[in-house]
Design a protein around this motif. Structure first.
Motif, PDB file in Angstrom:
ATOM      1  N   ALA A 188     124.240  90.627 154.460  1.00 41.89           N
ATOM      2  CA  ALA A 188     125.406  90.241 153.692  1.00 41.89           C
ATOM      3  C   ALA A 188     126.665  90.641 154.455  1.00 41.89           C
ATOM      4  O   ALA A 188     126.637  91.577 155.247  1.00 41.89           O
ATOM      5  CB  ALA A 188     125.373  90.931 152.330  1.00 41.89           C
TER       6      ALA A 188
ATOM      7  N   GLU B  43     118.578  98.247 151.794  1.00 41.92           N
ATOM      8  CA  GLU B  43     119.892  98.651 152.301  1.00 41.92           C
ATOM      9  C   GLU B  43     120.358  97.787 153.463  1.00 41.92           C
ATOM     10  O   GLU B  43     121.552  97.700 153.719  1.00 41.92           O
ATOM     11  CB  GLU B  43     119.836 100.107 152.799  1.00 41.92           C
ATOM     12  CG  GLU B  43     119.874 101.109 151.674  1.00 41.92           C
ATOM     13  CD  GLU B  43     119.550 102.512 152.169  1.00 41.92           C
ATOM     14  OE1 GLU B  43     119.434 102.705 153.395  1.00 41.92           O
ATOM     15  OE2 GLU B  43     119.389 103.391 151.311  1.00 41.92           O
ATOM     16  N   THR B  44     119.435  97.200 154.193  1.00 49.26           N
ATOM     17  CA  THR B  44     119.856  96.544 155.424  1.00 49.26           C
ATOM     18  C   THR B  44     119.772  95.025 155.413  1.00 49.26           C
ATOM     19  O   THR B  44     120.298  94.380 156.300  1.00 49.26           O
ATOM     20  CB  THR B  44     119.027  97.051 156.625  1.00 49.26           C
ATOM     21  OG1 THR B  44     117.647  96.912 156.307  1.00 49.26           O
ATOM     22  CG2 THR B  44     119.327  98.501 156.927  1.00 49.26           C
ATOM     23  N   ARG B  45     119.092  94.433 154.459  1.00 47.73           N
ATOM     24  CA  ARG B  45     119.029  92.967 154.478  1.00 47.73           C
ATOM     25  C   ARG B  45     120.047  92.386 153.505  1.00 47.73           C
ATOM     26  O   ARG B  45     120.628  93.101 152.712  1.00 47.73           O
ATOM     27  CB  ARG B  45     117.626  92.490 154.134  1.00 47.73           C
ATOM     28  CG  ARG B  45     117.320  92.631 152.675  1.00 47.73           C
ATOM     29  CD  ARG B  45     116.151  91.826 152.220  1.00 47.73           C
ATOM     30  NE  ARG B  45     115.513  92.543 151.123  1.00 47.73           N
ATOM     31  CZ  ARG B  45     116.054  92.658 149.930  1.00 47.73           C
ATOM     32  NH1 ARG B  45     117.209  92.119 149.665  1.00 47.73           N
ATOM     33  NH2 ARG B  45     115.418  93.354 148.992  1.00 47.73           N
ATOM     34  N   GLY B  46     120.235  91.100 153.618  1.00 45.44           N
ATOM     35  CA  GLY B  46     121.142  90.422 152.709  1.00 45.44           C
ATOM     36  C   GLY B  46     120.493  90.164 151.364  1.00 45.44           C
ATOM     37  O   GLY B  46     119.353  90.575 151.116  1.00 45.44           O
ATOM     38  N   ASP B  47     121.230  89.486 150.507  1.00 47.50           N
ATOM     39  CA  ASP B  47     120.694  89.203 149.177  1.00 47.50           C
ATOM     40  C   ASP B  47     119.614  88.146 149.250  1.00 47.50           C
ATOM     41  O   ASP B  47     119.623  87.285 150.098  1.00 47.50           O
ATOM     42  CB  ASP B  47     121.817  88.702 148.268  1.00 47.50           C
ATOM     43  CG  ASP B  47     122.891  89.751 148.115  1.00 47.50           C
ATOM     44  OD1 ASP B  47     122.534  90.949 148.107  1.00 47.50           O
ATOM     45  OD2 ASP B  47     124.074  89.388 148.027  1.00 47.50           O
TER      46      ASP B  47
ATOM     47  N   ARG C 250     115.392  85.400 158.945  1.00 44.63           N
ATOM     48  CA  ARG C 250     114.666  86.453 158.264  1.00 44.63           C
ATOM     49  C   ARG C 250     113.348  86.669 158.949  1.00 44.63           C
ATOM     50  O   ARG C 250     112.986  85.957 159.857  1.00 44.63           O
ATOM     51  CB  ARG C 250     114.479  86.110 156.797  1.00 44.63           C
ATOM     52  CG  ARG C 250     113.951  84.691 156.588  1.00 44.63           C
ATOM     53  CD  ARG C 250     113.800  84.391 155.152  1.00 44.63           C
ATOM     54  NE  ARG C 250     112.785  85.250 154.597  1.00 44.63           N
ATOM     55  CZ  ARG C 250     112.405  85.199 153.339  1.00 44.63           C
ATOM     56  NH1 ARG C 250     112.989  84.395 152.515  1.00 44.63           N
ATOM     57  NH2 ARG C 250     111.448  85.966 152.904  1.00 44.63           N
TER      58      ARG C 250
ATOM     59  N   LYS D 141     117.542 102.775 162.074  1.00 44.46           N
ATOM     60  CA  LYS D 141     117.309 103.374 163.378  1.00 44.46           C
ATOM     61  C   LYS D 141     116.954 104.838 163.170  1.00 44.46           C
ATOM     62  O   LYS D 141     117.657 105.556 162.468  1.00 44.46           O
ATOM     63  CB  LYS D 141     118.581 103.257 164.209  1.00 44.46           C
ATOM     64  CG  LYS D 141     118.271 103.271 165.648  1.00 44.46           C
ATOM     65  CD  LYS D 141     119.436 102.779 166.431  1.00 44.46           C
ATOM     66  CE  LYS D 141     119.374 103.475 167.768  1.00 44.46           C
ATOM     67  NZ  LYS D 141     120.593 103.320 168.492  1.00 44.46           N
TER      68      LYS D 141
ATOM     69  N   ARG E 112     128.121  98.206 158.719  1.00 45.27           N
ATOM     70  CA  ARG E 112     127.414  98.483 159.970  1.00 45.27           C
ATOM     71  C   ARG E 112     128.357  98.423 161.165  1.00 45.27           C
ATOM     72  O   ARG E 112     128.242  99.210 162.097  1.00 45.27           O
ATOM     73  CB  ARG E 112     126.301  97.448 160.168  1.00 45.27           C
ATOM     74  CG  ARG E 112     125.124  97.665 159.248  1.00 45.27           C
ATOM     75  CD  ARG E 112     123.919  96.989 159.888  1.00 45.27           C
ATOM     76  NE  ARG E 112     123.132  96.286 158.901  1.00 45.27           N
ATOM     77  CZ  ARG E 112     122.215  95.376 159.214  1.00 45.27           C
ATOM     78  NH1 ARG E 112     122.003  95.053 160.472  1.00 45.27           N
ATOM     79  NH2 ARG E 112     121.517  94.791 158.285  1.00 45.27           N
TER      80      ARG E 112
END
Lengths: 357, 187
Positions: B138, A241-245, A46, A215, B145
């Protein structure tokens, strides 16, 4: 075979053999750590981990770079005479950022076929027994149209012992004109010449711009919000929207770290106009945990206000990233981190063609 | 853990995974930077040995990824997989070379993020779950993606083919004269 599998199979078939040319060799012998240094990183890669790594990677002994600057931590906020504000505001990170935002917002927007940035990057190398500070010049030309070119011109400007103590150690070692950066075990690393190198020009199709995991095209960069709250909401949405939990208790700090990193990115890597830059400063002004350091000098000797943010690891250790802002103009002068820094020399739009060589 | 036990564990980790980390480093930033990236990655692994999970590869590649982002951004931006691979295609049969070159050129035309997702799966043998760990998202997000990246790859490949068809190369002329469309790589 469906389209998806077929594309991946094509790519697999084109796997270059050079990927498997790893040189043979035994495991490097890194030194044992001083007590307490070993830390447990967070469970997934991260932002904060990314920010922490250069300190580790640069050879652990990053502190020396800081010596080359004059950090003066502010303990008691002092009143500063302000021409416009009758009740003098105390000098705080927030006040510096808001003033910089006002100055920036007053600038006229520019346009052109290319956005050009000129930066100097400094990195501290462990050369065995002492440290040298290496200096690179990097000029980038971003085409402002889809499918245009990205041209990067780099030149090694040379290296020199980082501090007086390093200079003494260098003299004692016979004043070499060339170093080899060492893994702390003495494993041969990169060659570091004291003198400058040749200019290198590389060109590629512009990959666009990245912000908060998204992007963006130049047009999308131009459409970024000019209101600080809207900008913050935009970045949070992009990040969601783009990272994990994340665990709920991690989310708040994560977001502050993400917003600071995104602000740094907006101010240095994206061709945003004065209004978005001003919104970025104002958004930063609302973040908790910023530290003001007055009279921070960059490697070119320019002085500004340091707005620091300490990324925190779970063991409580920190990695501080500082934006150096010129209080006169509101311009960002430099970014400083424990073992490296970037000095921002110019950032302009032009219709001139990029250099080819 | 005692010091010698730490060293033994680290040595095993290095011996087992250094080739994979090297391959990833070449894919992201090219041969010139690969040794540095491998060294820096394992330095982090040494410092954080207690945190290296039982299945270390996604973790190691995640570290290597951060090293690339922090220290080799310029190389990553300028990377051309096609030119990295040039030495390796010498001597191959031309039509195979042409197809591989078109694939690599299409990958080069993509953004670094798309290229990374596709190659993590196709070149580094990672499952979607492990690849998601490397890029820090995730698994479901990764699939979305990857799907988009694959669409853009298809488009880029189509664009490459269209471009290649317009340029009459020496290869093509000689290919026309041969009974089968294969010629020696005479570059």
């Amino acid at each position: 075979m469906n389209r998806h599998r077929r594309a991946l199979q094509l790519i697999a078939d084109a796997r270059p053999a050079v990927l498997d040319d790893a040189p043979d060799g035994p495991a490097p012998h890194f030194p044992e750590l001083p007590a307490g240094v070993r830390s447990v990183p967070r469970s997934r890669p991260r932002l904060v981990l990314a920010a922490l790594l250069p300190a580790a990677a640069a050879g652990l002994i990053a502190v020396a770079l800081v010596v080359s600057t004059s950090h003066t931590p502010v303990e008691v906020p002092e009143a500063r005479p302000e021409q416009s504000a009758p009740p003098a505001e105390p000098v705080t990170a927030r006040a510096v950022l808001l003033a910089a935002a006002d100055k920036t917002a007053a600038l006229a927007p520019e346009t052109g076929g290319y956005w050009v940035t000129e930066q100097e990057m400094y990195h501290l190398y462990d050369v065995g027994g002492y440290h040298v500070l290496g200096r690179n010049e990097v000029e980038t030309w971003h085409a402002m149209r889809a499918g245009g070119q990205l041209v990067i011109v780099t030149r090694w400007l040379g290296a020199a012992p980082a501090t007086d103590a390093d200079r003494a150690a260098w003299a004692a070692a016979g004043s070499p004109k060339q170093w080899t950066s060492a893994g702390p075990d003495g494993k041969v690393g990169r060659q570091i010449p004291a003198g400058p190198g040749t200019r290198k020009v590389g060109a590629t199709t512009s990959p666009g711009f990245e912000l908060g995991g998204r992007k963006l095209t130049y047009a999308q960069v131009q459409a970024l919000p000019t209101d600080p709250d809207a900008l913050k909401a935009y970045l949070i949405k992009a990040d969601d929207e783009t990272r994990g939990d994340l665990r709920p208790d991690e989310l708040e700090r994560w977001r502050v770290e993400m917003l600071f990193s995104s602000a740094r990115n907006l101010l240095t890597e994206l061709p945003v106009g004065p209004r978005v830059r001003a919104a970025t400063y104002r958004m930063l002004a609302g973040l908790p945990g910023l530290k003001l350091t007055e009279n921070v000098r960059d490697e070119r000797g320019r002085t500004g206000a340091g707005i620091g943010y300490a990324y925190r690891n779970e063991d409580g250790s920190t990695y501080e990233s500082t934006l150096v802002i010129d209080p006169q103009s509101g311009a960002l002068l430099a970014l400083k981190e424990p073992s490296s820094s970037v000095v921002l020399l110019d950032d302009r739009f032009t219709d001139t063609s990029p250099p080819r060589s | 853990m005692t010091h010698s036990a730490q060293r033994a564990r680290f040595t095993a980790l290095f011996d087992r995974h250094r080739r994979q980390v090297y391959a990833y480093a070449v894919t992201r930033a090219g041969r010139g930077a690969a040794d540095d990236i491998v060294n820096d990655t394992f330095l982090v692994a040494w410092r954080r040995l207690d945190a290296v999970p039982a299945d270390p590869l996604p973790w190691l590649l995640g570290v290597a990824r951060n090293v690339v982002h922090e220290q080799h951004r310029a190389e990553a931006r300028q990377l051309s997989l096609l030119s990295q691979a040039e030495a390796a295609v010498e001597g191959d049969v031309a039509d195979v070379v042409a197809e591989r070159s078109a694939t690599l050129a299409a990958l080069d035309a993509l953004g670094a993020a798309d290229r990374e997702l596709l190659t993590l799966v196709a070149w580094h043998g990672l499952s979607a779950r492990d690849a998601a760990k490397v890029v820090g998202c995730a698994t479901a997000t990764f699939f979305v993606r990857l799907h988009r990246a694959r669409n853009r790859f298809d488009n880029a490949l189509a664009a490459q083919s269209a471009m290649a068809a317009r340029i009459p190369s020496a290869h093509r002329r000689s290919a026309d004269e041969s009974p089968s469309p294969r010629v020696a790589a005479d570059r």
